[in-house]
Each structure stands twice: as structure tokens, then as C-alpha cells.
Design an enzyme around this catalytic site. Structure first.
Site, short mmCIF file in Angstrom:
data_model
loop_
_atom_site.label_atom_id
_atom_site.label_comp_id
_atom_site.label_asym_id
_atom_site.label_seq_id
_atom_site.Cartn_x
_atom_site.Cartn_y
_atom_site.Cartn_z
N GLY A 30 52.62 44.72 4.37
CA GLY A 30 53.01 43.97 5.55
C GLY A 30 52.43 42.57 5.51
N ASP A 182 53.31 43.74 22.50
CA ASP A 182 54.17 43.40 21.36
C ASP A 182 54.92 44.63 20.86
OD1 ASP A 182 55.31 41.59 19.62
OD2 ASP A 182 53.66 41.62 18.18
P1 ADP Z 1 50.59 41.99 12.36
O1 ADP Z 1 49.66 41.63 13.46
O2 ADP Z 1 50.49 41.04 11.21
O3 ADP Z 1 52.00 42.19 12.83
P2 ADP Z 1 50.48 44.89 12.04
O4 ADP Z 1 49.29 45.66 12.48
O5 ADP Z 1 51.70 44.97 12.89
O6 ADP Z 1 50.04 43.38 11.79
O7 ADP Z 1 50.86 45.35 10.57
C1 ADP Z 1 51.91 44.69 9.86
C2 ADP Z 1 52.75 45.70 9.11
O8 ADP Z 1 51.94 46.45 8.19
C3 ADP Z 1 53.38 46.78 10.01
O9 ADP Z 1 54.59 46.35 10.55
C4 ADP Z 1 53.55 47.93 9.02
O10 ADP Z 1 54.71 47.75 8.23
C5 ADP Z 1 52.34 47.80 8.12
N1 ADP Z 1 51.24 48.67 8.63
C6 ADP Z 1 50.31 48.35 9.55
N2 ADP Z 1 49.47 49.37 9.79
C7 ADP Z 1 49.89 50.40 9.00
C8 ADP Z 1 49.44 51.76 8.80
N3 ADP Z 1 48.40 52.26 9.43
N4 ADP Z 1 50.13 52.52 7.92
C9 ADP Z 1 51.19 52.02 7.25
N5 ADP Z 1 51.66 50.77 7.40
C10 ADP Z 1 51.03 49.95 8.26
MG MG Z 2 52.93 43.65 13.92
#
Ligand code: ADP
Ligand code: MG
Length: 404
Positions: A30, A182
Site C-alpha cells: 500500500g 475515512d
Molecule cells: P494510509 O493512511 O496510507 O491510507 P492504510 O492504513 O489505509 O494507510 O494502509 C494502506 C493500504 O495498505 C490499505 O489500503 C491496504 O491495502 C494495506 N494494508 C494496511 N493495513 C493492512 C493489513 N493489516 N493487512 C493487509 N494490508 C494492509
Molecule cells: Mg487508507
């Protein structure tokens, strides 16, 4: 792994001291506005059951445990009690929060995640580390499928399962007085095969004001109407477009979130926002699935977003919503009608099932789809006080377990 991604991972492993001893980075999963997330293998996962965890618990926030210090890492958070009882996951998601985020913001995210430990539907925080100005959060890795791959094929039963899972997560978060802010598909990691999802990304989340009651103004409706009618805009009359040199004092409110998912009270800069803003955003996801269009709303800014919402709900209801928040809703855009459209019409039209569709015959919604639309109407109440809560949603005919 893409060579560019590999290079990025190598750089991260070299600069974040000690991380190599504990994690093997596998891939980048991500990359958002606020963080980069990697999938990694936790090399120490077999050793979790020893005293090491307890030692760390005692040392929370202040002096990092010896072992960690030797690894060159500093523990920011104590161990997850939850995690101590269960075996820790082998695969983790390492969220590298951009160093440009303010320390208070980073602390806020970790603090809220820590508060939400123990809810199945919320991604738990395993631990967090800091090295110089870089903070990483370590979460269990959740296998999930990209929303765009499955949303068009969802039948009403699939929607029911998806939203039951999402609203369970929302009910948990809201029961703690936390607003996620969000809610959108990329922040709800859902695996259609497992019929389960977890809520992630508390980077914008906040605690609701203790006695936040959105816009139940203490002044009488009559007084409010008079005050708004006497306001500067009302006197200027409806202008073309929106005023350039607007001399009115600007309203300030938290507008954090993602375009297309913001509730009307966020767009109207209501200062007393509540957990109901998340319900609206969940409604946008449901509308996306029912209409088979992603993104459904596609505005560049808040004014455009208001126009999109007003096109559906019509001038009359938008004016009433404006009054609720002490602002005047005026428009001379010809496509915004007085009455707007029903959600049913919008969905038929979006899926080419109205009478201007393929065969010139309307293909009406099934009873099941109508039940989904009734639920959607409850999520899209323009007045946040009337909008359904997550707790109530789970009892709604659409989500209740015993109905179908
Ligand atoms: P941001 O604040 O940059 O949006 P996120 O916490 O939403 O960060 O994480 C970004 C992306 O990373 C998510 O949309 C998902 O695809 C992946 N991701 C985040 N946490 C997990 C997790 N625990 N397991 C698998 N994928 C994850
Ligand atoms: Mg996010």
C-alpha cells in the site's frame, strides 16, 4: 517483486536500524497519502510466549526493554495483551508513517488503535517502533481482495454480509466514541471468500466531542431562519457561481476524509461532527455497489461535492439541511431540481435498467434490492440526528441475521 519496490524496501531496511533482525520485508502492499505499507514476515514470531513480552509491558512508553535496545529499536507501545494470549501472526503489515506527519497525529493514530484492541472487526495494533523521526506500526497481515475486483458481482446477499461486517466494526469504533473519518473501500480490508473484513487506517480518526450533538441549535427554528435570511449571502442575492471576494467570516471545521465520501455536515463545515459521518460514508459504499459505479461521486472539491449530493436530494431538502447547520443553500444550476430523484431511480439509471435502457423497458428492483435501498435511505438521512446509528443498522431488516 518489482525492482523499484525492492530498492525502496532495501533502503527502508538499511535506514531503519534493527528492523532486519526482526522482520523480512516481502512486498509493498500500500502506498497512500500518509504512509507506505509493507507485507513482512515476523522472524521472531515463534518466541512470543516467553517472558520477553511481560518485561516489555512493564516498560511501556518510558525506557525500552533491554532486548529491544540491543536491537536498536525503541518500543513506543506496550505489547498487545490480546496478542499475548494468542499466538502472534507470522505475517504482518508494517505501516511506515510518513515523517511529514506531525508527532501528535502519529500518536493519535497509535493511541486510538490501542484503545480499540480486542475488537475482531478492527485491525489490532501489535506494536510500534520509532527510529529517529520514523515511526512504524506493526499490524497483523490481513489477506483481502481489491474492492474493484468483486463489487460489480455482488448480489444482495453478499452486500448483506459485507455490510454486517462493516457495521459491526463501526459499532465497535463508535461505542468507544471514536469517529473513523475515512470510511471507504480501501480502508476496509474484506475477503469475499471468508465473508469477513477488518477496518484499518485510523490516521484521520478522532474522538467525538463528549457532548457533541450536531447542529441541534439552541436557537428556535424561526429565529435561525430569520438570522440566515438576513445574512450577507441572502442580501447579495444568488450570484453566478460562488462569490470570489467573500467577506463573510470563514467557518472552520475538520474536513478530513476522502472526496466523494464526505457527509453533508462535513461539506457544510459543521463544527460538531459525530460518528454519523462514518455512516454516510458507508452509505456511499453501498450506493457504489448497487449502482455498480466506482467512484460514484467524483467531485474535485467540496462545492462540486455539494452539487452532486444536491442533484440527488433536490433543492428543497438541501435548503433544509443548510438551515440545520446555519448556512444558506442557494443554487441556479439547472440540473439541480427542486425534488431531486429517488435512490431507486438513481440505481436503475446507473445500471441501465430504466426505460431509456437497452430494451426501453424498466427492469424494476427486486424486493431484496428494495430492502437494500430502504437501508441506504437511512444511511443517507441528510440530518445526522435522524441518520441510523451503527448499532441500529445491525437491527435493520437489511442487516438483521434472522430475516433471510
Ligand atoms: P494510509 O493512511 O496510507 O491510507 P492504510 O492504513 O489505509 O494507510 O494502509 C494502506 C493500504 O495498505 C490499505 O489500503 C491496504 O491495502 C494495506 N494494508 C494496511 N493495513 C493492512 C493489513 N493489516 N493487512 C493487509 N494490508 C494492509
Ligand atoms: Mg487508507
Amino acid at each position: 517483486v518489482d525492482p523499484k519496490v525492492q530498492e525502496d524496501m532495501n533502503q527502508f531496511q538499511e535506514t531503519f536500524k534493527g528492523i532486519k533482525d526482526r522482520f523480512r520485508l516481502i512486498n509493498r502492499i500500500g502506498e497512500g497519502t500518509f504512509s507506505t505499507v509493507y507485507k513482512a514476515e515476523d522472524l521472531l514470531y515463534e518466541h512470543y510466549d516467553n517472558d520477553w513480552d511481560i518485561e516489555e509491558k512493564e516498560n511501556k512508553w518510558t525506557s525500552p526493554p533491554l532486548k529491544k535496545r540491543r536491537m536498536g529499536m525503541q518500543a513506543l507501545m506496550d505489547m498487545n495483551e490480546y496478542g499475548m494470549q494468542r499466538r502472534r501472526p507470522k505475517y504482518v503489515a508494517i505501516k511506515k508513517i510518513y515523517v511529514t506527519s506531525s508527532p501528535s497525529r502519529i500518536l493519535n493514530e497509535l493511541d486510538l488503535l490501542n484503545d480499540l484492541r480486542g475488537y475482531d472487526s478492527v485491525c489490532p495494533l501489535i506494536t510500534a517502533f520509532r527510529h529517529t523521526d520514523q515511526v512504524v506500526a506493526v499490524l497483523p497481515y490481513f489477506k483481502h481482495t481489491d474492492f474493484r475486483e468483486y463489487f460489480r458481482n455482488m448480489i444482495v446477499d453478499d452486500m448483506r454480509i459485507y455490510f454486517r461486517s462493516l457495521f459491526r466494526a463501526l459499532a465497535a469504533v463508535h461505542s468507544k466514541g471514536i469517529i473513523h473519518r475515512d470510511i471507504k473501500p480501501t480502508n476496509f480490508l474484506y475477503e469475499p471468500d471468508k465473508k469477513r473484513g477488518v477496518l484499518v487506517d485510523f490516521g484521520l480518526a478522532e474522538r467525538q466531542g463528549l457532548d457533541a450533538k450536531p447542529c441541534i441549535c439552541t436557537e428556535s427554528a424561526d429565529h435561525r431562519r430569520r438570522r440566515v435570511a438576513n445574512s450577507v449571502t441572502a442580501n447579495m442575492g444568488p450570484s453566478n457561481g460562488y462569490p470570489k471576494n467573500d467577506s463573510r467570516p470563514s467557518r472552520r471545521a475538520n474536513r478530513a476524509g476522502t472526496r466523494g465520501f464526505r457527509a453533508p455536515e462535513v461539506l457544510l463545515k459543521c463544527t460538531d461532527q459525530t460518528t454519523k459521518i462514518d455512516i454516510w460514508s458507508a452509505g456511499v459504499i453501498l450506493l457504489t455497489i448497487l449502482s455498480k459505479r466506482f467512484p460514484f461521486f467524483n467531485s474535485a472539491d467540496d462545492v462540486e461535492a455539494m452539487i452532486e449530493i444536491a442533484t440527488i436530494f433536490g433543492i428543497k431538502r438541501m435548503k433544509a439541511t443548510g438551515y440545520l447547520h446555519g448556512v444558506m443553500f442557494e443554487t441556479n444550476i439547472p440540473t439541480i431540481g427542486n425534488a431531486g430523484f429517488t435512490l431507486e431511480k438513481i440505481i436503475l439509471w446507473s445500471t441501465c435498467r430504466n426505460d431509456s435502457g437497452k430494451d426501453g423497458k424498466e427492469v424494476p428492483l427486486t424486493d431484496e434490492e428494495k430492502s437494500a435501498v430502504r437501508f441506504l435511505e437511512r444511511c443517507f438521512e441528510l440530518d445526522p440526528n435522524k441518520r441510523i446509528s451503527a448499532e441500529e443498522a445491525l437491527e435493520h431488516e437489511f442487516l438483521r441475521e434472522d430475516v433471510y
